[in-house]
Write a protein that holds these residues in place. Structure first.
Motif, PDB file in Angstrom:
ATOM      1  N   LYS B 191      11.676  54.008 -47.596  1.00 51.36           N
ATOM      2  CA  LYS B 191      12.293  52.716 -47.912  1.00 51.36           C
ATOM      3  C   LYS B 191      13.025  52.175 -46.698  1.00 51.36           C
ATOM      4  O   LYS B 191      12.899  50.984 -46.359  1.00 51.36           O
ATOM      5  N   TRP B 257      18.560  49.487 -48.070  1.00 54.19           N
ATOM      6  CA  TRP B 257      18.101  50.817 -47.657  1.00 54.19           C
ATOM      7  C   TRP B 257      19.236  51.749 -47.272  1.00 54.19           C
ATOM      8  O   TRP B 257      19.085  52.982 -47.289  1.00 54.19           O
ATOM      9  N   ASP B 571      17.885  46.412 -55.758  1.00 50.49           N
ATOM     10  CA  ASP B 571      16.533  46.987 -55.823  1.00 50.49           C
ATOM     11  C   ASP B 571      15.650  46.187 -56.760  1.00 50.49           C
ATOM     12  O   ASP B 571      14.470  45.957 -56.490  1.00 50.49           O
ATOM     13  N   GLU B 572      16.240  45.756 -57.890  1.00 47.74           N
ATOM     14  CA  GLU B 572      15.436  44.997 -58.844  1.00 47.74           C
ATOM     15  C   GLU B 572      14.967  43.695 -58.220  1.00 47.74           C
ATOM     16  O   GLU B 572      13.830  43.279 -58.372  1.00 47.74           O
ATOM     17  N   ASN B 574      14.633  43.042 -55.013  1.00 49.90           N
ATOM     18  CA  ASN B 574      13.617  43.294 -53.986  1.00 49.90           C
ATOM     19  C   ASN B 574      12.252  43.524 -54.601  1.00 49.90           C
ATOM     20  O   ASN B 574      11.230  43.041 -54.119  1.00 49.90           O
ATOM     21  N   GLU B 575      12.286  44.326 -55.673  1.00 45.67           N
ATOM     22  CA  GLU B 575      10.997  44.624 -56.305  1.00 45.67           C
ATOM     23  C   GLU B 575      10.347  43.368 -56.832  1.00 45.67           C
ATOM     24  O   GLU B 575       9.162  43.126 -56.653  1.00 45.67           O
ATOM     25  N   ALA B 576      11.139  42.566 -57.523  1.00 42.13           N
ATOM     26  CA  ALA B 576      10.543  41.403 -58.177  1.00 42.13           C
ATOM     27  C   ALA B 576      10.078  40.368 -57.165  1.00 42.13           C
ATOM     28  O   ALA B 576       9.025  39.763 -57.327  1.00 42.13           O
ATOM     29  N   MET B 579       8.142  43.192 -53.734  1.00 40.52           N
ATOM     30  CA  MET B 579       7.210  44.297 -53.915  1.00 40.52           C
ATOM     31  C   MET B 579       6.062  43.914 -54.836  1.00 40.52           C
ATOM     32  O   MET B 579       4.902  44.136 -54.527  1.00 40.52           O
ATOM     33  N   ARG B 580       6.391  43.348 -55.987  1.00 39.29           N
ATOM     34  CA  ARG B 580       5.306  43.074 -56.931  1.00 39.29           C
ATOM     35  C   ARG B 580       4.345  42.017 -56.423  1.00 39.29           C
ATOM     36  O   ARG B 580       3.129  42.221 -56.479  1.00 39.29           O
ATOM     37  N   GLN B 583       2.189  43.701 -54.033  1.00 39.96           N
ATOM     38  CA  GLN B 583       1.178  44.556 -54.648  1.00 39.96           C
ATOM     39  C   GLN B 583       0.052  43.737 -55.219  1.00 39.96           C
ATOM     40  O   GLN B 583      -1.124  44.099 -55.088  1.00 39.96           O
TER      41      GLN B 583
END
Lengths: 99, 646, 277
Positions: B191, B257, B571-572, B574-576, B579-580, B583
């Motif tokens: 990460k 991070w 983190d949420e 960043n993911e939303a 990251m998603r 992906q």
């Protein structure tokens, strides 16, 4: 009549020889068709020798005959040896080059 | 309008390095690098003495850096920017880049900080990592880090800086994931690396912009040409450099991070993620001063980012129960102060670096203290399980206390001299800016005081809340001595370097001389307000954590506290946001590749094979078919010849 | 010799220079249909021997035509070499392969009949079309070339211009002969059965030691249907051809005895009823 009749006759014989090669299955008869073609060519050569007044045509026909004789010797030897192993003289049976 | 700084001199006016120390300055990078290589290649037989080689390499680098600094001090202030040419690096068309070193006060400050704190942490690690069978590899990585960091600060071009930049990123990855047999550690390392990469993208784009604008990427050419370049380009470059700094220094929005990076051994957290690597972003911003000064918008963005981050880190630090994660949040917040100062322009550069130096001392000391506590408490990190450790770890308590007081900004300790000056500088300016920035810095100081005191009281005071098998004991001498040295530094460095403004004058060849502006609130008011907020913070923390009982499980809390415990949902987010979609993009590209491209290519192959199948039937092996083909061909040929003849 | 001179003087009678005499025209129009008929016989005959006969007809007619075309040498060579040697070779091989080997009329390759027919007709059409549309030189005739007689003229060309080709063709003939030997060579796969081996096999099979009598030793008459009588007076079956035996046209021993007179050691009546050895 003029000399072109000979030429027409030669062409006709040649065509019949071709048809024999394409249509008959017996190897020896096919070979005979080839001989017929050679003979037709010889007639053509002789006729043209007469037209040009030059014996070169006849000499060529002579050589054709000699070569045809040699060819027949070898060709028939091949047919005989194939026949010995396969017991068949049909042209269609030698189809191992089928892909 | 700042006076022309030495680093804005034309290339022809640059001074070359002279003297033994200056000309051999490349040894600063070479010695730790060779030591790292040696330690990695030496194999198991070096396990018993390898770490001392590492310590020696770091110590040697410090002594050498000291030598270079002394030789520079001997020079006139006007000639303190020296360039050392190493070799011709990239002769490619219109880009002629030489690898070289820039020896000036800014880089040497960093050299001294990195090597001094680094050597102390090397010594500490000898004892801390005693039980670890891979200790030699650890020291190899630490040395590699030192080498890369020194390359970063000594580089004379942005590209060479980038080499060092990537090197420290690699070292960080290797060290965070040092115990990579545990999957969470490896994930944390990954990460950190990936988020750093996003920042690196900024640096790469900035390099490209610089090359496009100036035709070169070395400091001399770029800074000399910066005043003449267009504002738009400078703004873009500045923003990209800021992005790089955010990645490396864990500033908003790339701060997620640093908390996870605490999965590495504590010396790593102390050295890399407190004192040195994360400050590389600040170095970059200060170094690129000429670029930022040509782009006021970029400067404003820098200040805003610094301000947002310092509040963000402070809020997160309030709710963390893991001692290392709390200290990590504190690091983010303190670097926010430095970035804020750097964005204020010439008035703030020296302050940013000054705070960087003092922070290096006290934060490293705090981390080493946390490591010592963990060592004594069997690697426990949950502060709710500490308490009343003062009697059992006296040295640790003492050094920790000094560091705590320093970070609070209590006079006469270091933090007071550096942080308060930043708050003062934040109040300088016109319009809404000084009020907003100044108040933000002020409030940040108050929150810092509260959460740092919370940390201190929860760990060393109050009631014992240990688990049944804990036997807290003091750490060995090899660990306590570095902590003591750092504590002394936390206490004294600030005051010493402020005498007569020594530090600011030392940095003038780089930052330029300027007059201090007057803050909108007078200086005494600011100082008193800061102290008041700090003491209030300490009081409230003392009341809640030293006097009252601290529950051993986190109690139900308000939404804000819950959010802070979850790192404000970083983190949420960043993911939303990243990251998603990333992906999805990857998956759709793979799908397109397989369905469209591969299908096309394979389809072509299949087509050829199928047509081959069809054509194959022509070869049926029958002599008569071949004879027919021959005659047909002959006839066609005859006809064609006849047709074309007539 | 005289026949040869007759043959050699024929062309002069048939033609003079490039002109075509009425005799030649008649010859042509008689032979041409025959030749076409023979060639078609080659194409359509069921039995291979009929096809061979057809082509022999073509070749002999060609010899006639060569002679008519002022190429008597070639005509003779055609008969001697082509018809006499090559076609006989064909017939020998036909006998080797199987004289009553006949092709079935069913065509095994799909569409080959149509293709063959079209291509044959197409060849004829293209060639005849070319000839018809071409303008030929006025025929010069070979009178001057044949001034010293045709064989001499041909010899002059062969041994003059084309001597190299002549030599090469000689080599070719030798190679062909060797090639035929090599191709038809059979490896002896089983040990050679010589006289001793044959005799041993006969004894092992239970045959007699003594060889059979020479023909005529036991014969009583020249007639095929009269069996020979062995020393005891019994008729020897193998002396009557199998076909006659099958047809039942063998004379009985009694008749034989009656005809030849004399007494037999054994009573003929017993012989016929009893079983023969």
């Amino acid at each position: 009549m003029n000399l072109s009749n000979y030429l027409v006759l030669a062409s006709l014989l040649f065509a019949i020889g071709t048809a024999t090669v394409l249509l008959r299955r017996n190897a020896i008869i096919v070979f005979m068709g080839v001989e017929l073609m050679l003979n037709a060519a010889n007639l053509l050569l002789v006729t043209f020798a007469r037209i040009h007044g030059d014996l070169q045509g006849q000499v060529m026909a002579f050589f054709v005959m000699v070569v045809a004789a040699a060819e027949v010797v070898v060709g028939l030897a091949i047919i005989v040896s194939i026949f010995r192993t396969r017991r068949s003289a049909s042209v269609d049976d030698v189809n191992l080059l089928k892909s | 309008m700042p006076i022309l700084r030495l680093l804005e001199l034309a290339p022809a006016q640059q001074q070359a390095a002279s003297g033994f120390f200056q000309s051999s300055a490349w040894l600063l990078v070479a010695i730790p690098l060779l030591s790292a290589a040696f330690l990695l290649l030496a194999g198991k037989r070096a396990d018993r003495w390898g770490h001392w080689v590492g310590v020696a390499a770091s110590g040697l680098a410090f002594l050498f850096g000291l030598g270079v600094t002394v030789s520079l001090l001997g020079d006139d202030a006007a000639t303190r920017v020296r360039s050392l040419h190493l070799f011709s690096w990239i002769p490619a068309g219109s880009l002629h880049l030489d690898a070289g070193m820039r020896l000036d006060p800014l880089s040497l400050t960093f050299v001294l900080l990195v090597t001094f704190v680094g050597t102390l942490i090397h010594v500490y690690s000898v004892a801390y990592m005693e039980q670890d069978p891979s200790r030699r590899r650890f020291f190899a990585y630490l040395n590699f880090f030192i080498a890369a960091m020194l390359l970063l600060v000594l580089a004379d071009s942005y590209l060479l800086l980038f080499v060092g930049w990537e090197g420290v990123g690699l070292a960080s990855y290797l060290l965070i994931g040092f115990w990579n047999h545990e999957t969470p550690n490896a994930v944390a390392a990954k990460k950190a690396f990936v988020m750093n990469r996003v920042g690196d993208l900024g640096l790469i784009v900035a390099l490209m912009l610089m090359f496009a604008t100036f035709g070169a990427v070395d400091f001399t050419t770029v800074f000399h040409g910066a005043p003449a370049a267009s504002t738009g380009l400078l703004t873009a470059t500045g923003l990209m450099l800021l992005l790089a700094a955010c990645g490396k220094s864990a500033q908003f929005p790339l701060q997620a991070w640093l908390g996870d990076a605490m999965a590495g051994p504590t010396p790593v957290s102390a050295l890399i993620h407190a004192a040195t690597m994360v400050t590389a972003g600040v170095y970059l911003v200060v170094r690129s001063a000429p670029i930022f000064e040509g782009a006021p918008t970029a400067q404003l963005v820098v200040v805003i980012v610094g301000g947002v981050t310092l509040i963000f880190g402070a809020i997160v630090g309030l709710a963390k129960d893991d001692i290392k994660k709390a200290l990590a949040a504190s690091t983010t917040s303190q670097i926010g102060y430095m970035i804020l100062a750097a964005g204020l322009g010439p008035v703030g550069y020296a302050l940013a670096i000054f705070h960087l130096v003092t922070h290096g001392f006290f934060k490293a000391g705090l981390f080493l203290g946390a490591g010592s506590v963990m060592h004594g408490m069997d690697d426990q990190v949950d502060m709710r399980r500490f308490g009343a450790l003062r009697k059992f770890l006296p040295f640790t308590w003492a050094t920790f206390a000094l560091g705590w007081l320093a970070i609070l900004g209590i006079p006469p300790f270091s933090g007071f001299w550096s942080k308060d000056k930043i708050i003062e500088a934040a109040f300088v300016g016109d319009g809404w800016r000084p009020w907003v920035f100044g108040l933000v810095a002020l409030i940040g100081a108050g929150i810092t005081a509260f959460y740092m005191s919370r940390l201190f009281f929860m760990t060393y005071h109050g009631t014992e809340r240990w688990t049944n098998d804990q036997h807290p004991h003091e750490s060995p001498r090899l660990m306590t001595v570095p902590m003591i040295v750092l504590a002394v530094g936390s206490a004294a460095v600030g005051g010493l370097l402020s005498i007569g403004g020594a530090f600011t004058i030392w940095l003038e060849p780089v930052t330029g001389h300027h007059e201090h502006g007057e803050p909108v609130l007078s200086v005494p008011v600011i100082t008193v307000a800061t102290l008041a907020l700090v003491l209030a913070g300490v009081f409230f923390a003392w009341r809640q954590y030293a006097v009252s009982t601290v529950p051993t499980t986190p109690p139900l809390a308000s939404g804000m506290t819950r959010a802070a415990r979850r790192d404000l949902y970083q983190d949420e987010v960043n993911e939303a946001v990243f990251m998603r979609p990333g992906q999805y993009l990857t998956r759709s590209l793979v799908y397109a590749d397989r369905r469209v491209l591969d299908a096309g290519v394979n389809g072509l192959g299949r087509l050829v094979a199928a047509s081959g199948e069809v054509l194959r039937r022509l070869q049926n092996g029958f002599a008569r078919t071949y004879a027919a083909t021959m005659v047909a061909g002959l006839l066609i040929l005859l006809v064609v010849v006849l047709v074309f003849q007539s | 010799m005289t026949q040869l001179s007759v043959i050699l003087s024929l062309p002069a009678a048939l033609t003079s220079g490039g002109n075509i005499s009425a005799g030649e025209t008649a010859l042509f129009w008689v032979l041409a249909p025959l030749m076409v008929f023979g060639a078609l016989g080659l194409l359509f005959a069921r039995k291979a021997v009929h096809a061979a006969l057809g082509i022999v007809l073509v070749m002999i007619s060609l010899a006639f035509l060569y002679t008519a075309q002022e190429a008597p040498f070639l005509g003779v060579v055609q008969v001697v070499v082509y018809t006499g040697a090559v076609m006989m070779l064909f017939l020998f091989v036909l006998m080797l392969v199987g004289v009553d080997n006949s092709d079935s009329l069913v065509e095994t390759l799909k569409g080959q009949r149509w293709i063959g027919a079209i291509l044959g007709v197409g060849t004829a059409a293209v060639l005849i079309g070319v000839i018809r549309t071409a303008t030929l030189d006025q025929a010069k005739g070979l009178t001057s070339a044949n001034a010293d007689s045709n064989p001499v003229g041909v010899a002059r060309v062969i041994f003059g211009q084309d001597i190299f080709a002549f030599e090469v063709v000689g080599v070719l003939l030798i190679t062909a002969a060797l090639g035929a030997l090599v191709l038809t060579h059979r490896q002896r796969l089983v040990p050679r059965v010589g006289q001793k081996e044959r005799a041993d096999a006969r004894i092992a099979a239970g045959g007699g030691l003594a060889p059979l009598a020479a023909p005529g030793v036991y014969a009583r008459s020249n007639a095929l249907d009269t069996p020979a009588l062995d020393p005891e007076g019994r008729p020897i079956e193998e002396s009557v051809p199998r076909v006659l035996r099958i047809r039942g046209q063998r004379r009985s021993a009694t008749e034989v005895q009656a005809q030849i007179g004399g007494t037999a050691a054994v009573d003929p009546a017993q012989i016929e009823e009893g079983s023969q050895p």
